[in-house]
Scaffold this active site. Structure first.
Site, PDB file in Angstrom:
ATOM      1  N   TYR A   1      30.715  43.066  37.369  1.00 46.76           N
ATOM      2  CA  TYR A   1      31.814  42.553  36.541  1.00 46.76           C
ATOM      3  C   TYR A   1      31.410  42.547  35.067  1.00 46.76           C
ATOM      4  O   TYR A   1      32.161  43.013  34.201  1.00 46.76           O
ATOM      5  CB  TYR A   1      32.153  41.139  37.018  1.00 46.76           C
ATOM      6  CG  TYR A   1      33.390  40.526  36.419  1.00 46.76           C
ATOM      7  CD1 TYR A   1      34.638  40.704  37.002  1.00 46.76           C
ATOM      8  CD2 TYR A   1      33.316  39.730  35.267  1.00 46.76           C
ATOM      9  CE1 TYR A   1      35.783  40.113  36.463  1.00 46.76           C
ATOM     10  CE2 TYR A   1      34.445  39.134  34.725  1.00 46.76           C
ATOM     11  CZ  TYR A   1      35.679  39.337  35.333  1.00 46.76           C
ATOM     12  OH  TYR A   1      36.805  38.750  34.791  1.00 46.76           O
TER      13      TYR A   1
ATOM     14  N   SER B   1      37.110  39.820  29.189  1.00 48.48           N
ATOM     15  CA  SER B   1      36.672  38.517  29.681  1.00 48.48           C
ATOM     16  C   SER B   1      35.599  38.001  28.728  1.00 48.48           C
ATOM     17  O   SER B   1      34.985  38.789  27.995  1.00 48.48           O
ATOM     18  CB  SER B   1      36.063  38.703  31.079  1.00 48.48           C
ATOM     19  OG  SER B   1      35.252  37.606  31.432  1.00 48.48           O
TER      20      SER B   1
HETATM   21  P1  NAD Z   1      44.186  37.821  40.292  1.00 47.44           P
HETATM   22  O1  NAD Z   1      43.292  37.996  41.456  1.00 47.44           O
HETATM   23  O2  NAD Z   1      45.140  36.668  40.259  1.00 47.44           O
HETATM   24  O3  NAD Z   1      45.011  39.154  40.035  1.00 47.44           O
HETATM   25  C1  NAD Z   1      44.430  40.403  40.153  1.00 47.44           C
HETATM   26  C2  NAD Z   1      45.526  41.430  40.275  1.00 47.44           C
HETATM   27  O4  NAD Z   1      44.931  42.721  40.466  1.00 47.44           O
HETATM   28  C3  NAD Z   1      46.442  41.194  41.480  1.00 47.44           C
HETATM   29  O5  NAD Z   1      47.757  41.534  41.133  1.00 47.44           O
HETATM   30  C4  NAD Z   1      45.894  42.171  42.509  1.00 47.44           C
HETATM   31  O6  NAD Z   1      46.827  42.555  43.498  1.00 47.44           O
HETATM   32  C5  NAD Z   1      45.528  43.322  41.603  1.00 47.44           C
HETATM   33  N1  NAD Z   1      44.623  44.294  42.211  1.00 47.44           N
HETATM   34  C6  NAD Z   1      43.473  44.056  42.888  1.00 47.44           C
HETATM   35  N2  NAD Z   1      42.950  45.218  43.320  1.00 47.44           N
HETATM   36  C7  NAD Z   1      43.774  46.210  42.899  1.00 47.44           C
HETATM   37  C8  NAD Z   1      43.787  47.612  43.023  1.00 47.44           C
HETATM   38  N3  NAD Z   1      42.806  48.270  43.669  1.00 47.44           N
HETATM   39  N4  NAD Z   1      44.803  48.321  42.481  1.00 47.44           N
HETATM   40  C9  NAD Z   1      45.805  47.678  41.824  1.00 47.44           C
HETATM   41  N5  NAD Z   1      45.847  46.334  41.659  1.00 47.44           N
HETATM   42  C10 NAD Z   1      44.846  45.619  42.192  1.00 47.44           C
HETATM   43  O7  NAD Z   1      43.215  37.782  39.027  1.00 47.44           O
HETATM   44  P2  NAD Z   1      43.376  37.226  37.535  1.00 47.44           P
HETATM   45  O8  NAD Z   1      42.483  36.057  37.414  1.00 47.44           O
HETATM   46  O9  NAD Z   1      44.792  37.109  37.126  1.00 47.44           O
HETATM   47  O10 NAD Z   1      42.661  38.405  36.747  1.00 47.44           O
HETATM   48  C11 NAD Z   1      43.353  39.381  36.000  1.00 47.44           C
HETATM   49  C12 NAD Z   1      42.392  39.987  35.018  1.00 47.44           C
HETATM   50  O11 NAD Z   1      41.911  38.973  34.136  1.00 47.44           O
HETATM   51  C13 NAD Z   1      41.149  40.630  35.665  1.00 47.44           C
HETATM   52  O12 NAD Z   1      40.831  41.831  34.997  1.00 47.44           O
HETATM   53  C14 NAD Z   1      40.074  39.588  35.412  1.00 47.44           C
HETATM   54  O13 NAD Z   1      38.797  40.166  35.358  1.00 47.44           O
HETATM   55  C15 NAD Z   1      40.502  39.034  34.067  1.00 47.44           C
HETATM   56  N6  NAD Z   1      39.966  37.712  33.766  1.00 47.44           N
HETATM   57  C16 NAD Z   1      40.259  36.651  34.559  1.00 47.44           C
HETATM   58  C17 NAD Z   1      39.731  35.412  34.225  1.00 47.44           C
HETATM   59  C18 NAD Z   1      40.018  34.206  35.041  1.00 47.44           C
HETATM   60  O14 NAD Z   1      39.367  33.188  34.798  1.00 47.44           O
HETATM   61  N7  NAD Z   1      40.952  34.230  35.954  1.00 47.44           N
HETATM   62  C19 NAD Z   1      38.908  35.276  33.115  1.00 47.44           C
HETATM   63  C20 NAD Z   1      38.633  36.389  32.338  1.00 47.44           C
HETATM   64  C21 NAD Z   1      39.169  37.601  32.671  1.00 47.44           C
END
Ligand code: NAD
Length: 261
Positions: free
Chosen positions: A156, A143
């Site tokens: 985080y 991130s």
């Molecule tokens: P999201 O909430 O849409 O998806 C998260 C996923 O993780 C889901 O499939 C959920 O079921 C799964 N999950 C949650 N707890 C779990 C567990 N204990 N075991 C297995 N799976 C589990 O989130 P996203 O925004 O798509 O984020 C995905 C990644 O991208 C994360 O690591 C997040 O930190 C990173 N990220 C997101 C953003 C953003 O702006 N959305 C920015 C930077 C980084």
């Protein structure tokens, strides 16, 4: 198609960025292991949709990645179903927003175990097979918060900074094995994760929803636009290609200029 007859395991791929990764790898011919939580009927729809749309095989693992014992089973499912795990994407992650002194210890533990430690356990299980075949791609979703901090996101930010250190270490250990290890570091991507932290941020900062979107989220991003899930997935496909074989140990920003400031 660059991944025909390869297998990609994508953690947290029932939603958001992870689902986009799984679909993008399937489009490139990979069989995929999807993982994460959600309603069984929604997950089955996505799984079957991937098979129908891209002509590959997709299996689902319900492994809870905060539980190291379940992680081995996730990697084994990929190897047993398709013969190998060639691309590993550590992507599952959660967020919690609160000042340190009010941050619930159980939330700290959950975020460190899911956003950081799970990547150690998946890599530990997947690396021996990749070494045996002399080829592998490990892509960790970090991130912008792996490079800079924001208040109220202590766990985080700590986990994402840690993930970059783990990535660099693995890259060095695996450099002569045909295995690359990199981070993709998105800025704000419009996904359920971002949407769901808006109420807590409203509370922590005493703001309206519009104020959180424009003055907190997009304030950090000079382009004033959210990154899309398909843009993040396209970078992952590139990292899995032969053209990227000399990119390893890198932390690649896709953040609309956020961390250039
Ligand atoms: P999201 O909430 O849409 O998806 C998260 C996923 O993780 C889901 O499939 C959920 O079921 C799964 N999950 C949650 N707890 C779990 C567990 N204990 N075991 C297995 N799976 C589990 O989130 P996203 O925004 O798509 O984020 C995905 C990644 O991208 C994360 O690591 C997040 O930190 C990173 N990220 C997101 C953003 C953003 O702006 N959305 C920015 C930077 C980084």
């Amino acid at each position: 198609m660059i991944l025909t007859s390869k297998t990609a395991v994508v953690t947290g791929s029932t939603s958001g960025i992870g689902l986009a990764y799984a679909r993008a790898f399937a489009k490139e011919g990979a069989n995929v292991v999807i993982n994460g939580f959600g309603k069984p009927e929604d997950i089955e729809k996505e799984r079957a949709g991937i098979e129908a749309e891209f002509g590959v095989k997709a299996v689902y693992s319900p492994a809870d990645l905060t539980k190291p014992g379940e992680i081995e089973g996730l990697i084994r499912l990929g190897a047993d179903s398709f013969g190998s795990v060639d691309v590993l994407v550590n992507n599952a992650g959660v967020q919690h927003v609160a000042p340190i002194e009010e941050f619930p210890p159980e939330k700290w533990e959950q975020i460190i175990s899911l956003n950081l430690s799970s990547a150690f356990y998946t890599m530990r299980a997947a690396i021996p097979g990749m070494k045996q075949r002399g080829w592998g791609r490990i892509i960790n979703t970090a991130s912008a918060h792996s490079m800079v901090a924001s208040p109220y996101k202590s766990a985080y930010v700590a986990a994402k900074h840690g993930l970059v250190g783990l990535t660099k270490t693995a890259a060095l250990e695996l450099a002569t094995h045909g295995i690359t290890v990199n981070c993709i570091s998105p800025g704000y991507v419009w996904t359920p994760l971002v949407e769901s932290q808006i109420p807590d941020t409203m509370k922590a900062r005493g703001m309206t929803e519009d104020e959180v979107i424009n003055e907190v989220l997009l304030k950090a991003q000079p382009t004033k636009a959210f990154v899309t899930i398909d843009q993040v997935a396209a970078l992952a496909v590139f990292l899995a290609s032969d053209a990227a074989s000399q990119i390893t140990g890198a932390n690649m920003a896709m953040d609309g200029g956020w961390t250039a400031q």
